[in-house]
Design an enzyme around this catalytic site. Structure first.
Site, PDB file in Angstrom:
ATOM      1  N   LYS A  22       0.839  -1.208   0.000  1.00 11.17           N
ATOM      2  CA  LYS A  22       0.000   0.000   0.000  1.00 11.17           C
ATOM      3  C   LYS A  22       0.870   1.252   0.000  1.00 11.17           C
ATOM      4  CE  LYS A  22      -1.610   1.428   4.179  1.00 11.17           C
ATOM      5  NZ  LYS A  22      -1.230   2.788   4.560  1.00 11.17           N
ATOM      6  N   ASN A  23       1.865   1.284   0.877  1.00  7.93           N
ATOM      7  CA  ASN A  23       2.633   2.514   1.032  1.00  7.93           C
ATOM      8  C   ASN A  23       3.614   2.767  -0.104  1.00  7.93           C
ATOM      9  OD1 ASN A  23       1.198   3.031   3.290  1.00  7.93           O
ATOM     10  ND2 ASN A  23       2.809   2.476   4.748  1.00  7.93           N
ATOM     11  N   ARG A  93      -4.438  10.560   4.746  1.00  7.68           N
ATOM     12  CA  ARG A  93      -3.395  11.583   4.817  1.00  7.68           C
ATOM     13  C   ARG A  93      -2.447  11.548   3.637  1.00  7.68           C
ATOM     14  NH1 ARG A  93      -2.479  13.969   9.275  1.00  7.68           N
ATOM     15  NH2 ARG A  93      -0.395  14.294   8.472  1.00  7.68           N
ATOM     16  N   CYS A 117      -4.289  12.857  13.320  1.00  6.63           N
ATOM     17  CA  CYS A 117      -4.857  11.515  13.153  1.00  6.63           C
ATOM     18  C   CYS A 117      -4.647  10.723  14.420  1.00  6.63           C
ATOM     19  CB  CYS A 117      -4.300  10.845  11.896  1.00  6.63           C
ATOM     20  SG  CYS A 117      -2.996   9.691  12.106  1.00  6.63           S
ATOM     21  N   ARG A 122       1.004  14.608  13.310  1.00  4.87           N
ATOM     22  CA  ARG A 122       1.423  14.409  11.925  1.00  4.87           C
ATOM     23  C   ARG A 122       1.342  15.688  11.078  1.00  4.87           C
ATOM     24  NH1 ARG A 122      -0.809   8.782   9.743  1.00  4.87           N
ATOM     25  NH2 ARG A 122       1.040   8.951   8.447  1.00  4.87           N
ATOM     26  N   PRO A 123       2.152  16.689  11.399  1.00  4.48           N
ATOM     27  CA  PRO A 123       2.148  17.903  10.588  1.00  4.48           C
ATOM     28  C   PRO A 123       2.726  17.640   9.194  1.00  4.48           C
ATOM     29  CG  PRO A 123       3.939  17.973  12.186  1.00  4.48           C
ATOM     30  CD  PRO A 123       3.160  16.724  12.470  1.00  4.48           C
ATOM     31  N   VAL A 124       2.571  18.617   8.293  1.00  8.56           N
ATOM     32  CA  VAL A 124       3.142  18.461   6.935  1.00  8.56           C
ATOM     33  C   VAL A 124       4.144  19.586   6.662  1.00  8.56           C
ATOM     34  CG1 VAL A 124       1.234  17.131   5.937  1.00  8.56           C
ATOM     35  CG2 VAL A 124       1.128  19.629   5.902  1.00  8.56           C
ATOM     36  N   ASP A 125       4.705  20.151   7.732  1.00 10.51           N
ATOM     37  CA  ASP A 125       5.639  21.276   7.576  1.00 10.51           C
ATOM     38  C   ASP A 125       6.856  20.924   6.720  1.00 10.51           C
ATOM     39  OD1 ASP A 125       6.132  19.572   9.837  1.00 10.51           O
ATOM     40  OD2 ASP A 125       7.730  20.931  10.453  1.00 10.51           O
ATOM     41  N   LEU A 126       7.325  19.686   6.791  1.00  8.57           N
ATOM     42  CA  LEU A 126       8.523  19.328   6.021  1.00  8.57           C
ATOM     43  C   LEU A 126       8.219  19.262   4.525  1.00  8.57           C
ATOM     44  CD1 LEU A 126       9.927  16.553   8.390  1.00  8.57           C
ATOM     45  CD2 LEU A 126      10.571  18.953   8.261  1.00  8.57           C
ATOM     46  N   ASP A 308       5.361   0.712  11.905  1.00  5.62           N
ATOM     47  CA  ASP A 308       4.151   0.028  11.431  1.00  5.62           C
ATOM     48  C   ASP A 308       4.078  -1.436  11.870  1.00  5.62           C
ATOM     49  OD1 ASP A 308       3.378   2.352  10.222  1.00  5.62           O
ATOM     50  OD2 ASP A 308       3.931   1.752   8.193  1.00  5.62           O
ATOM     51  N   ARG A 400      -8.263  -0.912   4.945  1.00  6.63           N
ATOM     52  CA  ARG A 400      -7.398   0.105   4.339  1.00  6.63           C
ATOM     53  C   ARG A 400      -6.036  -0.471   3.964  1.00  6.63           C
ATOM     54  NH1 ARG A 400      -7.321   5.669   7.514  1.00  6.63           N
ATOM     55  NH2 ARG A 400      -5.983   6.040   5.729  1.00  6.63           N
TER      56      ARG A 400
HETATM   57  C1  EPZ Z   1       4.473   6.949   6.220  1.00  5.28           C
HETATM   58  O1  EPZ Z   1       3.717   8.007   6.796  1.00  5.28           O
HETATM   59  C2  EPZ Z   1       3.548   5.761   6.142  1.00  5.28           C
HETATM   60  N1  EPZ Z   1       2.417   6.086   5.294  1.00  5.28           N
HETATM   61  C3  EPZ Z   1       3.098   5.361   7.537  1.00  5.28           C
HETATM   62  O2  EPZ Z   1       2.318   4.185   7.433  1.00  5.28           O
HETATM   63  C4  EPZ Z   1       4.329   5.061   8.386  1.00  5.28           C
HETATM   64  O3  EPZ Z   1       3.935   4.785   9.704  1.00  5.28           O
HETATM   65  C5  EPZ Z   1       5.280   6.255   8.373  1.00  5.28           C
HETATM   66  O4  EPZ Z   1       5.611   6.620   7.010  1.00  5.28           O
HETATM   67  C6  EPZ Z   1       6.604   5.995   9.100  1.00  5.28           C
HETATM   68  O5  EPZ Z   1       7.236   4.893   8.545  1.00  5.28           O
HETATM   69  C7  EPZ Z   1       2.542   6.002   3.981  1.00  5.28           C
HETATM   70  O6  EPZ Z   1       3.581   5.670   3.444  1.00  5.28           O
HETATM   71  C8  EPZ Z   1       1.341   6.310   3.169  1.00  5.28           C
HETATM   72  P1  EPZ Z   1       6.577  10.362   8.118  1.00  5.28           P
HETATM   73  P2  EPZ Z   1       4.248   9.493   6.738  1.00  5.28           P
HETATM   74  O7  EPZ Z   1       6.431  11.624   7.350  1.00  5.28           O
HETATM   75  O8  EPZ Z   1       4.951   9.719   5.467  1.00  5.28           O
HETATM   76  C9  EPZ Z   1       6.808  13.705  11.526  1.00  5.28           C
HETATM   77  C10 EPZ Z   1       0.516   2.732   7.961  1.00  5.28           C
HETATM   78  O9  EPZ Z   1       0.019   2.191   8.985  1.00  5.28           O
HETATM   79  N2  EPZ Z   1       6.608  14.692  10.433  1.00  5.28           N
HETATM   80  O10 EPZ Z   1       7.791   9.544   7.868  1.00  5.28           O
HETATM   81  O11 EPZ Z   1       3.121  10.379   7.094  1.00  5.28           O
HETATM   82  C11 EPZ Z   1       5.562  12.839  11.746  1.00  5.28           C
HETATM   83  O12 EPZ Z   1       4.609  13.491  12.543  1.00  5.28           O
HETATM   84  C12 EPZ Z   1       1.006   4.142   8.001  1.00  5.28           C
HETATM   85  O13 EPZ Z   1       0.571   2.154   6.861  1.00  5.28           O
HETATM   86  C13 EPZ Z   1       6.688  16.042  10.730  1.00  5.28           C
HETATM   87  O14 EPZ Z   1       6.922  16.456  11.870  1.00  5.28           O
HETATM   88  O15 EPZ Z   1       5.284   9.478   7.945  1.00  5.28           O
HETATM   89  C14 EPZ Z   1       6.169  11.604  12.370  1.00  5.28           C
HETATM   90  O16 EPZ Z   1       6.352  11.816  13.747  1.00  5.28           O
HETATM   91  C15 EPZ Z   1       0.646   4.938   9.176  1.00  5.28           C
HETATM   92  N3  EPZ Z   1       6.495  16.934   9.700  1.00  5.28           N
HETATM   93  C16 EPZ Z   1       7.535  11.489  11.689  1.00  5.28           C
HETATM   94  O17 EPZ Z   1       7.805  12.788  11.145  1.00  5.28           O
HETATM   95  C17 EPZ Z   1       6.248  16.537   8.416  1.00  5.28           C
HETATM   96  O18 EPZ Z   1       6.072  17.390   7.536  1.00  5.28           O
HETATM   97  C18 EPZ Z   1       7.593  10.474  10.539  1.00  5.28           C
HETATM   98  O19 EPZ Z   1       6.492  10.697   9.663  1.00  5.28           O
HETATM   99  C19 EPZ Z   1       6.175  15.150   8.133  1.00  5.28           C
HETATM  100  C20 EPZ Z   1       6.373  14.254   9.166  1.00  5.28           C
END
Ligand code: EPZ
Length: 420
Positions: A22-23, A93, A117, A122-126, A308, A400
């Site tokens: 999926k991911n 998301r 969530c 889970r911000p999107v600032d990055l 995960d 999902r």
């Molecule tokens: C991906 O989410 C996966 N989703 C998640 O899978 C997985 O848990 C996660 O990576 C970590 O491996 C998909 O691939 C669709 P991140 P993502 O950005 O990209 C923080 C599942 O069950 N962060 O690596 O959203 C964030 O809050 C799911 O299949 C910021 O602060 O994860 C987290 O603490 C759930 N700012 C950390 O970074 C940002 O802009 C890692 O998040 C982005 C992230």
């Protein structure tokens, strides 16, 4: 709403074919926004998240053909709408992944902020900072990210992630493929799904090097073209079935799993007393239950122990001898399965970002529910080992991310059914 009913105590035996990830599929589908030619994806799992993203892409103007099983052909030729509305983004998301490709190819995008969530803020600032580094003008208003590329399009840049992010790395990889000049992404995420995306983009004419490392270099190109690409297997699904073998006292062979994508997880399983025999030539792994001991875990970005798989491993540790300290270091609120596991007889105490699991001899079946995908799967796993009947509600979380979960479990001997 459907529920899953499990009668525990049956050792699982047999072979489980692992589905496409999926991911990996989600960012790959978004790559269709970068081209006006068909992108053919194979090994596509049939999951609710995949359908949700399909709907989002369709409303942007991408044609999505799913007429053959496991195959999806997307064509971004007709993209006319650069807005991703709240109603669709809030459901999933990963919808934020349309942001980079829309700005890169169409010069602008308006994408709803996904919001918090169940597993964290889970911000999107990055994602935003990275696109700003490529020259995008970004404002936040009305709950939306409004992004615009400079005249002449995005420009390559060097961007260092202050923290590893899978999604932000994917968004920037997609966007930088069509930016002018060179982009360097430093401290990039190294998850196999990112390598899979980079390989697909290269097959579409992108020029990405450093795949598999934490430093990706992208030479932007003017246009991308049609390609056919196979989605890698779902390592999280595989890890979940590996726990199913171990927790049920059985033996499962998981097929279709490339070498090296679950090493850290397998190391922890082995340390816990489980036998893991990898057969890279056949892309298969055989997992056999053993006497379980407590093992400590700290979740980390790849190649570390995947967040995960934390909930599933915790279910296993509930039945081990001794204690296990499980530390969740990626998300701040990913222990929703704990109170439900405790209702099944587990002995767990949470201290900040860590959960101390003291093994018990038995779990007992109970009605349980969870608020996210992996927490739900940990309850199914606990149910496979528990005495008596477990009923897991809110099955839509499992829909999902786990293709044919009931069928796959039944095929290897589990007493499990879906009830309306
Ligand atoms: C991906 O989410 C996966 N989703 C998640 O899978 C997985 O848990 C996660 O990576 C970590 O491996 C998909 O691939 C669709 P991140 P993502 O950005 O990209 C923080 C599942 O069950 N962060 O690596 O959203 C964030 O809050 C799911 O299949 C910021 O602060 O994860 C987290 O603490 C759930 N700012 C950390 O970074 C940002 O802009 C890692 O998040 C982005 C992230």
């Amino acid at each position: 709403m459907d529920r899953i009913r499990i009668i525990g105590g049956k050792p699982l035996k047999g072979t489980v074919p692992i589905s496409g990830a999926k991911n990996a599929a989600l960012p790959l589908m978004c790559a269709s926004l970068l081209v006006d030619e068909p992108l053919e994806l194979t090994n596509v799992p049939d999951l609710v998240d995949i359908r949700t993203l399909g709907l989002l892409l369709e409303q942007h103007g991408v044609s999505v053909d799913r007429s053959a099983v496991g195959r999806m052909v997307l064509n971004g030729k007709g993209v006319h709408n650069t807005t991703a509305p709240y109603d669709l983004v809030r459901k999933m998301r990963a919808s934020i992944l349309v942001l980079g490709p829309l700005v890169a190819r169409h010069g602008k995008a308006k994408v709803s902020l996904p919001g918090g969530c169940a597993i964290g803020a889970r911000p999107v600032d990055l994602h935003i900072k990275g696109l700003q580094a490529l020259g995008a003008e970004i404002t936040l208003s009305d709950g939306y990210v409004h992004a615009e590329a400079p005249k002449g399009g995005l420009r390559g840049a060097k961007f260092t992630f202050p923290q590893v992010s899978v999604g932000a790395t994917e968004n920037l990889l997609l966007a930088a493929s069509l930016a002018q000049g060179e982009t360097q992404l430093i401290n990039a995420a190294r998850e196999p799904e990112i390598g899979n995306l980079a390989e697909c983009l290269n097959a579409m004419g992108a020029r990405i090097t450093g795949i598999g490392s934490d430093c990706l270099t992208i030479q932007g190109v003017e246009r991308l073209h049609s390609a056919t690409h196979r989605i890698i297997s779902d390592r999280i699904e595989a890890g979940t079935y590996a726990v199913a073998a171990a927790i049920s006292g059985g033996c499962l062979t998981l097929t279709g799993l490339p070498d090296g994508i679950l090493d850290s997880f397998f190391d922890h399983l082995i340390a816990a007393g489980v036998t893991v025999e990898q057969n890279p030539a056949a892309q298969s792994v055989t997992v056999t239950a053993g006497e379980l001991h407590g093992v400590d875990v700290v979740t980390k970005p790849f190649p570390g122990f995947a967040t995960d798989l934390q909930a599933q491993f915790m279910a296993l540790m509930c039945l081990s001898q001794g204690a296990s300290m499980i530390t969740e270091a990626v998300f701040e609120n990913r222990f929703m399965h704990v109170p439900e596991l405790m209702r099944m007889g587990a002995n767990i105490s949470i201290q900040g970002g860590s959960a101390l699991v003291r093994g018990v001899d038995d779990l007992t079946g109970a009605p349980v529910m969870a608020t996210d995908l992996r927490a739900s799967s940990s309850l199914v796993l606990a149910g496979l080992a528990a005495e008596g009947e477990t009923v897991v509600s809110r099955v839509y979380h499992l829909d999902r991310g786990y293709e044919f979960i009931v069928e796959k479990l039944r095929n290897v001997g589990a007493m499990v059914e879906r009830v309306a």
